[in-house]
Design an enzyme around this catalytic site. Structure first.
Site, PDB file in Angstrom:
ATOM      1  N   HIS A   1      -6.748  -5.931   2.691  1.00 26.04           N
ATOM      2  CA  HIS A   1      -5.600  -5.294   3.317  1.00 26.04           C
ATOM      3  C   HIS A   1      -4.999  -6.312   4.283  1.00 26.04           C
ATOM      4  O   HIS A   1      -5.711  -6.830   5.144  1.00 26.04           O
ATOM      5  CB  HIS A   1      -6.031  -4.069   4.134  1.00 26.04           C
ATOM      6  CG  HIS A   1      -6.647  -2.976   3.329  1.00 26.04           C
ATOM      7  ND1 HIS A   1      -5.944  -1.850   2.968  1.00 26.04           N
ATOM      8  CD2 HIS A   1      -7.896  -2.833   2.822  1.00 26.04           C
ATOM      9  CE1 HIS A   1      -6.742  -1.044   2.282  1.00 26.04           C
ATOM     10  NE2 HIS A   1      -7.930  -1.622   2.176  1.00 26.04           N
TER      11      HIS A   1
ATOM     12  N   ASP B   1       0.855  -1.187   0.000  1.00 26.83           N
ATOM     13  CA  ASP B   1       0.000   0.000   0.000  1.00 26.83           C
ATOM     14  C   ASP B   1       0.892   1.239   0.000  1.00 26.83           C
ATOM     15  O   ASP B   1       1.901   1.276   0.716  1.00 26.83           O
ATOM     16  CB  ASP B   1      -0.900  -0.017   1.234  1.00 26.83           C
ATOM     17  CG  ASP B   1      -2.030   0.988   1.155  1.00 26.83           C
ATOM     18  OD1 ASP B   1      -1.742   2.205   1.122  1.00 26.83           O
ATOM     19  OD2 ASP B   1      -3.195   0.572   1.148  1.00 26.83           O
ATOM     20  N   ILE B   2       0.548   2.243  -0.796  1.00 27.19           N
ATOM     21  CA  ILE B   2       1.372   3.459  -0.861  1.00 27.19           C
ATOM     22  C   ILE B   2       1.158   4.370   0.344  1.00 27.19           C
ATOM     23  O   ILE B   2       1.923   5.303   0.551  1.00 27.19           O
ATOM     24  CB  ILE B   2       1.155   4.248  -2.166  1.00 27.19           C
ATOM     25  CG1 ILE B   2      -0.289   4.707  -2.293  1.00 27.19           C
ATOM     26  CG2 ILE B   2       1.590   3.436  -3.372  1.00 27.19           C
ATOM     27  CD1 ILE B   2      -0.499   5.724  -3.396  1.00 27.19           C
TER      28      ILE B   2
ATOM     29  N   HIS C   1     -10.412  -5.719  -2.657  1.00 26.67           N
ATOM     30  CA  HIS C   1      -9.042  -5.925  -2.217  1.00 26.67           C
ATOM     31  C   HIS C   1      -9.010  -6.179  -0.715  1.00 26.67           C
ATOM     32  O   HIS C   1      -9.807  -5.631   0.032  1.00 26.67           O
ATOM     33  CB  HIS C   1      -8.132  -4.747  -2.575  1.00 26.67           C
ATOM     34  CG  HIS C   1      -8.638  -3.408  -2.121  1.00 26.67           C
ATOM     35  ND1 HIS C   1      -9.688  -2.763  -2.746  1.00 26.67           N
ATOM     36  CD2 HIS C   1      -8.238  -2.589  -1.119  1.00 26.67           C
ATOM     37  CE1 HIS C   1      -9.905  -1.602  -2.142  1.00 26.67           C
ATOM     38  NE2 HIS C   1      -9.045  -1.478  -1.151  1.00 26.67           N
TER      39      HIS C   1
END
Length: 120
Positions: free
Chosen positions: A105, A33-34, A103
């Site tokens: 996490h 994750d950015i 998605h």
């Protein structure tokens, strides 16, 4: 499957947008994750787009199983499977979903504490 324009995640999977890939196989793709919310924060997406986890579960339970298995593989690769990790699916805007391609996490590498509304 959604007929909306191509999502950011589809562009990442295609290599059009750079990402730090952690793991990939025939059905799933995992990348960092950015904007990490924990020391380890990796997103796991199915290569085939579904809007959210409920849509995925209804349409393709095996693919949902693949996403969860990849989350466990990522936890192992990241060295957090024995200390503990969290797998979160946000579904729609009130839950914080901003990219409408399901998605998971994968979060860990530190004590995460509780989550949800505080003081409610």
């Amino acid at each position: 499957m959604s007929s909306e324009a191509e999502t950011l995640f589809e562009r990442i999977i295609a290599g059009e947008v750079p990402a730090e890939v952690v793991y990939q196989d025939e059905t799933t793709f995992a990348f960092r994750d950015i904007n990490p919310q924990a020391r380890v924060h990796v997103l796991v997406v199915p290569r085939k787009r579904y809007r959210n986890v409920a849509e995925l579960a209804a349409a393709d339970p095996q693919l949902l199983s693949d996403v969860v298995a990849t989350a466990a593989k990522v936890a192992s690769l990241e060295g957090i499977s024995s200390s503990g990790y969290r797998v979160v699916f946000n579904t729609d805007a009130d839950a914080g979903q901003t990219v409408f391609h399901v998605h998971a996490h994968v979060l860990g590498g530190e004590s995460l504490g509780h989550f949800g509304k505080v003081g409610g």
